[in-house]
Design a protein around this motif. Structure first.
Motif, PDB file in Angstrom:
ATOM      1  N   GLN A 143      83.882  12.877  93.623  1.00 39.47           N
ATOM      2  CA  GLN A 143      83.672  11.433  93.423  1.00 39.47           C
ATOM      3  C   GLN A 143      84.613  10.865  92.363  1.00 39.47           C
ATOM      4  OE1 GLN A 143      78.953  11.800  94.706  1.00 39.47           O
ATOM      5  NE2 GLN A 143      79.457  11.359  92.571  1.00 39.47           N
ATOM      6  N   LYS A 144      85.662  11.601  92.085  1.00 39.29           N
ATOM      7  CA  LYS A 144      86.747  11.150  91.210  1.00 39.29           C
ATOM      8  C   LYS A 144      86.266  10.828  89.804  1.00 39.29           C
ATOM      9  CE  LYS A 144      89.398   9.434  95.144  1.00 39.29           C
ATOM     10  NZ  LYS A 144      90.088   8.277  95.776  1.00 39.29           N
ATOM     11  N   GLY A 145      85.302  11.643  89.348  1.00 41.70           N
ATOM     12  CA  GLY A 145      84.880  11.544  87.953  1.00 41.70           C
ATOM     13  C   GLY A 145      83.636  10.726  87.721  1.00 41.70           C
ATOM     14  N   SER A 146      83.006  10.213  88.775  1.00 38.03           N
ATOM     15  CA  SER A 146      81.794   9.407  88.583  1.00 38.03           C
ATOM     16  C   SER A 146      80.574  10.167  89.070  1.00 38.03           C
ATOM     17  CB  SER A 146      81.916   8.074  89.328  1.00 38.03           C
ATOM     18  OG  SER A 146      81.894   8.282  90.734  1.00 38.03           O
ATOM     19  N   TRP A 147      79.411   9.771  88.554  1.00 41.15           N
ATOM     20  CA  TRP A 147      78.156  10.422  88.924  1.00 41.15           C
ATOM     21  C   TRP A 147      77.048   9.378  88.876  1.00 41.15           C
ATOM     22  CZ3 TRP A 147      76.794  14.825  91.124  1.00 41.15           C
ATOM     23  CH2 TRP A 147      75.451  15.247  91.045  1.00 41.15           C
ATOM     24  N   HIS A 148      76.501   9.018  90.038  1.00 44.40           N
ATOM     25  CA  HIS A 148      75.436   8.024  90.145  1.00 44.40           C
ATOM     26  C   HIS A 148      75.783   6.748  89.371  1.00 44.40           C
ATOM     27  CE1 HIS A 148      72.546  10.474  92.364  1.00 44.40           C
ATOM     28  NE2 HIS A 148      72.937  11.491  91.625  1.00 44.40           N
ATOM     29  N   GLY A 149      76.995   6.284  89.588  1.00 42.75           N
ATOM     30  CA  GLY A 149      77.424   5.033  88.986  1.00 42.75           C
ATOM     31  C   GLY A 149      77.901   5.128  87.558  1.00 42.75           C
ATOM     32  N   ARG A 150      77.840   6.323  86.983  1.00 42.93           N
ATOM     33  CA  ARG A 150      78.288   6.504  85.593  1.00 42.93           C
ATOM     34  C   ARG A 150      79.649   7.195  85.591  1.00 42.93           C
ATOM     35  NH1 ARG A 150      75.093   9.759  80.713  1.00 42.93           N
ATOM     36  NH2 ARG A 150      76.870   9.870  79.274  1.00 42.93           N
ATOM     37  N   ARG A 151      80.552   6.676  84.804  1.00 43.78           N
ATOM     38  CA  ARG A 151      81.871   7.289  84.675  1.00 43.78           C
ATOM     39  C   ARG A 151      81.786   8.481  83.719  1.00 43.78           C
ATOM     40  NH1 ARG A 151      85.944   8.144  87.491  1.00 43.78           N
ATOM     41  NH2 ARG A 151      85.643   6.041  88.337  1.00 43.78           N
ATOM     42  N   ILE A 152      82.035   9.689  84.243  1.00 44.04           N
ATOM     43  CA  ILE A 152      82.038  10.900  83.419  1.00 44.04           C
ATOM     44  C   ILE A 152      83.446  11.204  82.932  1.00 44.04           C
ATOM     45  CG2 ILE A 152      81.478  13.358  83.341  1.00 44.04           C
ATOM     46  CD1 ILE A 152      79.025  11.630  83.748  1.00 44.04           C
ATOM     47  N   LEU A 153      84.382  11.213  83.875  1.00 40.72           N
ATOM     48  CA  LEU A 153      85.791  11.496  83.588  1.00 40.72           C
ATOM     49  C   LEU A 153      86.641  10.352  84.129  1.00 40.72           C
ATOM     50  CD1 LEU A 153      86.473  15.244  84.569  1.00 40.72           C
ATOM     51  CD2 LEU A 153      87.013  14.191  82.375  1.00 40.72           C
TER      52      LEU A 153
END
Length: 483
Positions: free
Chosen positions: A229-239
């Motif tokens: 998901q290109k660094g996102s997780w459930h709408g949150r930017r991780i990377l």
């Protein structure tokens, strides 16, 4: 209400995969070149949902597992987070972070080494430096790493180098004052719902980085899905999306290494490029996090195999070509066959009888063993039809272990000298004078077989590993009745 970190369970057909293809994959990975090889668990994600999952008993979804070099991809993620926070850049010189540990007169090649060279395994070292760094007498591992010759100009020569990844972990600790595990906890592990990760450390408390992370199979899958998901997780930017693209692109030509095709497609920032335009993190003996962007799929695998390429070949043969862009019609017969198979997955149990007419003469007798590389001094078995007790002794004392029949009996043991660790064992009489025990350390890869061949006063003990850092040949040890 389900946690936002919870992966949704689905079915293969709902995610565009035939159940028959998953079943073919399972059957294929159970056919190994060696009978002790074993994939120990897997989780297949499509479109973010769990299409299929299974573990071979005594492995299970709740047990953490040693990742070995799959840990490297998590270390790379830590560097990406630190870059995003402005703590460093990939073009920073490595020497910048270790002023007190640097040689008095560093070579030009060492001065030219950048963080990106640690990430992409082209530090300029001719050979892997890990045995010098991890096995030396100096407990200051960064100092040891920086003291070694750098034979080539950094960026010109790929060599797989676990100590280089360790240096990335050491850089995070130098910058933040905390171990990489703690740095990642609030930034990566907690947001992804990865609970209770552990990471081995060096003598000074720095996480190993290139190995030593222990998490569950589903945690590997979540990590891969976040990258998909290109660094996102459930709408949150991780990377940052740009970091994901950079880390998973080829930065090193690794065609100088080996013939296995999935190890020569290029190397990124602690990720391997794969055939079919995929990428992966992987670890020794069969730990994989395979990301297939074109198929919108992630495959997490834990294992104890000798031929890691063979597992990837079966992914490309049985799973990847069958993934369709739309959901498939339900197929109750195929899905039922897959479900039934998943319900009975187990590592092979010793095949034989619960008892022997001769067992009584050997019950509980202690056999003193000749000197051996495994450091075992004596063995004894108290046989039973449903359960027995194996007692192995060494210089540290006795190490009893419960052994089931036709089932894995779980317990703990300190036989390997790593403190009490979970273990499962199963035994059977394969002949009137031969008792076989399979021991499985089910939070790691090792599941050796012990074969006890008895005569009136002597024992021939064969120990065969399923996987090993050294030889996988059978060790035969002679024992004689003691006392």
């Amino acid at each position: 209400m389900a946690s936002i970190t919870q992966l949704k369970r689905s079915s293969p057909e709902a995610e565009g995969i035939p159940s028959s293809a998953v079943l073919d994959f399972i059957r294929a990975i159970e056919q190994h070149t060696h009978p002790l090889d074993a994939v120990q668990g897997f989780m297949l994600l499509r479109h973010g949902n769990v299409a299929a999952e299974g573990w071979w008993t005594p492995y299970g979804p709740q047990s953490p597992h040693s990742l070995y070099s799959l840990s490297k991809s998590f270390t790379s993620t830590g560097i990406g987070l630190a870059v995003a926070e402005g703590l460093l850049t990939v073009d920073d010189p490595v020497l910048k972070f270790f002023p007190d540990d640097s040689p008095a007169n560093p070579s030009e090649n060492l001065k030219a080494m950048r963080v990106r060279h640690l990430l992409s395994m082209n530090t300029g070292h001719k050979e892997d430096t890990s045995r010098h760094v991890f096995g030396g007498e100096d407990d200051n591992w960064p100092r040891t790493f920086l003291s070694l010759p750098v034979e080539y100009q950094p960026g010109t020569w790929f060599v797989y180098n676990t100590a280089a990844t360790y240096m990335l972990s050491a850089i995070i600790t130098r910058l933040t004052g905390e171990p990489l595990l703690d740095y990642l906890r609030t930034r990566l592990f907690d947001p992804l719902g990865i609970e209770n990760p552990t990471w081995e450390t060096d003598p000074r408390g720095i996480n190993i980085g290139g190995s030593g992370l222990h998490i569950k199979t589903e945690d590997i899958a979540r990590f891969g899905q976040m990258y998909l998901q290109k660094g996102s997780w459930h709408g949150r930017r991780i990377l940052p999306e740009a970091w994901v693209a950079e880390a998973t692109s080829a930065h090193s030509d690794n065609s100088n290494t080996q013939a296995n095709p999935d190890w020569t497609v290029g190397y990124g920032y602690q990720f391997w490029r794969c055939r079919h335009d995929g990428y992966r993190g992987d670890g020794a003996f069969g730990q994989y996090c395979i990301v297939m962007p074109e198929q919108d799929a992630v495959l997490a695998i834990i294992g104890g195999v000798r031929n890691m390429q063979a597992v990837l070949d079966k992914v490309w043969e049985h799973l990847l070509p069958t993934m369709q862009p739309e959901a498939l019609p339900t197929d109750p017969q195929a899905y039922g066959g897959l479900y039934n198979k998943l319900e009975v997955l187990s590592l092979p149990l010793p095949k034989g009888q619960p008892s022997s007419p001769k067992a009584e003469q050997w019950w509980g007798k202690t056999y003193k063993l000749e000197s051996n590389d495994l450091k075992m001094e004596s063995v004894a078995i108290k046989f039973g039809d449903e359960r027995g007790t194996l007692i192995v002794s060494d210089e540290r004392g006795e190490h009893p272990m419960q052994v089931g029949y036709a089932t894995w009996l779980k317990g703990t043991t300190d036989m390997r000298g790593h403190g009490d660790e979970p273990v499962a064992a199963c035994g059977a009489w394969t002949a009137e004078d031969t008792y076989e025990v399979r021991i499985c350390y089910y939070e790691g890869v090792f599941c050796p077989v012990f074969r006890f061949h008895y005569t009136s006063g002597e024992l021939q003990l064969e120990v065969e590993p399923n996987a090993s850092w050294g030889s996988t040949t059978v060790t035969t040890i002679t024992g004689r009745v003691f006392g």
